[in-house]
Design a protein around this motif. Structure first.
Motif, PDB file in Angstrom:
ATOM      1  N   THR A 177      39.849  28.146  42.176  1.00 31.61           N
ATOM      2  CA  THR A 177      39.248  28.239  40.837  1.00 31.61           C
ATOM      3  C   THR A 177      37.997  29.097  40.863  1.00 31.61           C
ATOM      4  O   THR A 177      37.812  29.982  40.019  1.00 31.61           O
ATOM      5  N   THR A 178      37.134  28.863  41.840  1.00 36.54           N
ATOM      6  CA  THR A 178      35.893  29.634  41.956  1.00 36.54           C
ATOM      7  C   THR A 178      36.187  31.102  42.208  1.00 36.54           C
ATOM      8  O   THR A 178      35.552  31.983  41.614  1.00 36.54           O
ATOM      9  N   ASN A 210      36.877  37.540  37.849  1.00 32.44           N
ATOM     10  CA  ASN A 210      37.169  37.782  36.431  1.00 32.44           C
ATOM     11  C   ASN A 210      38.634  37.598  36.050  1.00 32.44           C
ATOM     12  O   ASN A 210      39.145  38.269  35.150  1.00 32.44           O
ATOM     13  N   PHE A 211      39.311  36.677  36.737  1.00 30.44           N
ATOM     14  CA  PHE A 211      40.662  36.296  36.348  1.00 30.44           C
ATOM     15  C   PHE A 211      40.591  35.043  35.468  1.00 30.44           C
ATOM     16  O   PHE A 211      39.760  34.166  35.706  1.00 30.44           O
ATOM     17  N   ILE A 241      48.112  37.639  36.677  1.00 27.07           N
ATOM     18  CA  ILE A 241      48.715  38.965  36.837  1.00 27.07           C
ATOM     19  C   ILE A 241      47.786  39.792  37.708  1.00 27.07           C
ATOM     20  O   ILE A 241      46.619  39.999  37.358  1.00 27.07           O
ATOM     21  N   LEU A 242      48.302  40.269  38.839  1.00 24.76           N
ATOM     22  CA  LEU A 242      47.514  41.097  39.744  1.00 24.76           C
ATOM     23  C   LEU A 242      47.887  42.559  39.500  1.00 24.76           C
ATOM     24  O   LEU A 242      49.060  42.935  39.613  1.00 24.76           O
ATOM     25  N   VAL A 261      39.921  32.704  49.730  1.00 31.66           N
ATOM     26  CA  VAL A 261      40.952  32.892  48.714  1.00 31.66           C
ATOM     27  C   VAL A 261      41.000  34.350  48.256  1.00 31.66           C
ATOM     28  O   VAL A 261      42.075  34.957  48.186  1.00 31.66           O
ATOM     29  N   SER A 262      39.831  34.917  47.967  1.00 33.36           N
ATOM     30  CA  SER A 262      39.784  36.310  47.491  1.00 33.36           C
ATOM     31  C   SER A 262      40.356  37.260  48.528  1.00 33.36           C
ATOM     32  O   SER A 262      41.114  38.184  48.199  1.00 33.36           O
TER      33      SER A 262
END
Length: 293
Positions: A166-167, A173-174, A188-189, A268-269
């Motif tokens: 979530t973070t 900015n998703f 959507i990537l 995660v990123s």
């Protein structure tokens, strides 16, 4: 809510702790008290003792955040606690003045048993100088016993992996979209001119997550064998994850597990970017094979 300033002593099997009772808030329904919250104040030394003893069910695993470096030892610590629902029946009748009751409690009153209460918010207060506008900054943490502020807060509470995902989405900015039915995040990537439908499925119990990216691609029948052979070669080539084709969609799946202490939004990123890059690179190869580029 009533403002109070009196001493109150909570006890466990091995410790008696002295607090200042600052505020009392209660709820009533059908002529009965059905909930009560207290705001307590303690000096830093006293707080350290009750923290070690996990007073008010304030164990580490119940905290939603951490205070880097701990609390300032020169400041008092405030604690909001809620009476656990299974002990609400111990409250006096609604005819009783609860403020007076808590100010004059017997030391043997069962309501003073610390584990009958849940800490919901623990913090210190930093008072800003009037020269910069004044005000108070609260520095602390909430626990899982506190009421979720919103949908995103609720999602974060599912576990450390869900919180990290979530973070990471917010910081990149998703939009945060979590599907309750599939228990996964969806987004959507975008990479160059391609759009990849992406899902991230958290596994909070095992400190893991799986990332899946799908890309619609029209494979003509006479190219299917070549496409399957290409994906077989790709899967042998890549170190992480797997490609497959299902219902005219090229799909890449990547499952990742790390130690609990390595879970973070950066993890995660990084995994999302790596998975997207792998997908984009080999999607181009497949499109070149079938003549779409």
């Amino acid at each position: 809510m009533t403002t109070i300033d009196s001493s109150i002593f909570f006890h466990s099997k091995s410790l008696i702790a002295n607090f200042h009772l600052c505020e009392l808030t209660y709820q009533q329904a059908e002529g009965k008290h059905n909930g009560i919250s207290l705001k307590l104040r303690a000096d830093h030394a006293s707080y350290e003792k009750i923290e070690t003893a996990a007073f008010f069910n304030n164990a580490l695993e119940n905290r939603l955040d951490i205070v880097e470096g701990g609390f300032n030892p020169d400041l008092n610590v405030f604690i909001n606690i809620d009476l656990r629902q299974e002990h609400v029946h111990l409250l006096p009748t609604d005819q009783c003045d609860l403020t007076h009751y808590f100010q004059h409690m017997s030391k043997d009153d069962p309501l003073l048993q610390e584990n009958f209460w849940n800490a919901t918010f623990v913090w210190t207060e930093i008072h800003l100088s009037p020269t910069i506008g004044g005000g108070v900054i609260k520095v602390g943490y909430k626990t899982r016993f506190s009421t979720p502020a919103n949908r995103i807060d609720l999602i974060k509470r599912q576990g450390s992996v869900s919180k990290a995902i979530t973070t990471a989405l917010i910081e990149n900015n998703f939009p945060v979209y979590f599907d309750d039915a599939s228990q996964c995040f969806a987004l959507i990537l975008k990479m160059e001119d391609a759009h990849y439908h992406t899902t991230i499925t958290p596994d909070n119990q095992h400190s893991a997550m799986s990332i899946q990216l799908a890309y619609t691609i029209d494979i003509p029948p006479h190219k299917e064998t070549q496409a399957i052979d290409l994906l077989s070669d790709i899967n042998k080539e890549i170190i992480f994850g797997e490609f497959f084709i299902e219902k005219q969609k090229l799909t890449y799946c990547h499952a990742i597990q790390v130690a609990e202490e390595l879970i973070s939004d950066q993890w995660v990123s990084g995994a999302l970017l790596a998975s997207g890059s792998v997908m984009h690179h080999y999607a181009k190869k497949l499109e070149e094979l079938i003549g779409q580029r």
